[in-house]
Design a protein around this motif. Sequence first.
Motif, short mmCIF file in Angstrom:
data_model
loop_
_atom_site.label_atom_id
_atom_site.label_comp_id
_atom_site.label_asym_id
_atom_site.label_seq_id
_atom_site.Cartn_x
_atom_site.Cartn_y
_atom_site.Cartn_z
N ASN A 56 0.86 -1.18 0.00
CA ASN A 56 0.00 0.00 0.00
C ASN A 56 0.89 1.23 0.00
N MET A 57 0.55 2.19 -0.84
CA MET A 57 1.26 3.48 -0.87
C MET A 57 0.32 4.49 -0.24
N VAL A 58 0.80 5.14 0.82
CA VAL A 58 -0.04 6.03 1.60
C VAL A 58 0.59 7.43 1.64
N GLU A 118 -3.38 0.81 -3.49
CA GLU A 118 -3.54 -0.24 -2.49
C GLU A 118 -3.40 -1.63 -3.09
N LYS A 119 -2.90 -2.56 -2.24
CA LYS A 119 -2.77 -3.97 -2.59
C LYS A 119 -2.15 -4.14 -3.97
N VAL A 151 5.19 3.41 2.46
CA VAL A 151 4.96 2.22 1.62
C VAL A 151 5.05 1.03 2.56
N ILE A 152 3.91 0.32 2.69
CA ILE A 152 3.83 -0.76 3.67
C ILE A 152 3.25 -2.02 3.05
#
Length: 153
Positions: A56-58, A118-119, A151-152
């Motif tokens: 996921n890029m936040v 996301e995902k 980025v997680i």
Amino acid sequence: MKTKILFLSSLFFILISCTFSGTFNQFDKMPENNHWEKSDSKIYEFEIKDDSKFYNMVFQFSHVYDYQFATVPIQFLIEKPDGKTESIAVNMPIKETNGKEIAECSGDICDLKYPFKEKTKLTKGKYKITISHNFKGASYLPNVIGIGLEVIP
């Protein structure tokens, strides 16, 4: 004395295990005037080593409480390891339709985390993400405390 050393060592490892466990996290504060200049694109570079996960890029957006705009136009330019680029333009919501802040606020500071991708499977290699705004009202976006990227997996 040994008990103190053992206690401090344990505390140190507990604190390390509670810190960010994702792939990338960087936050940049704005100057004291809280202006995000249109010419001040932020660039974030990171490397993906494990391509078996979804990421996921936040986008992190910290602003002054009771922000004067309901949305903010944000542009993300993602440069991938293979040289290809992807552009994502969003009109990021700041407030709900009833005027309530979307961000988590404490006092006069609000922190908004906006997932813009996301995902997503990311291939191994180095990435470069450039973040800018396309605010039409002035040469800067007012009341911005800072922005960042997380980025997680």
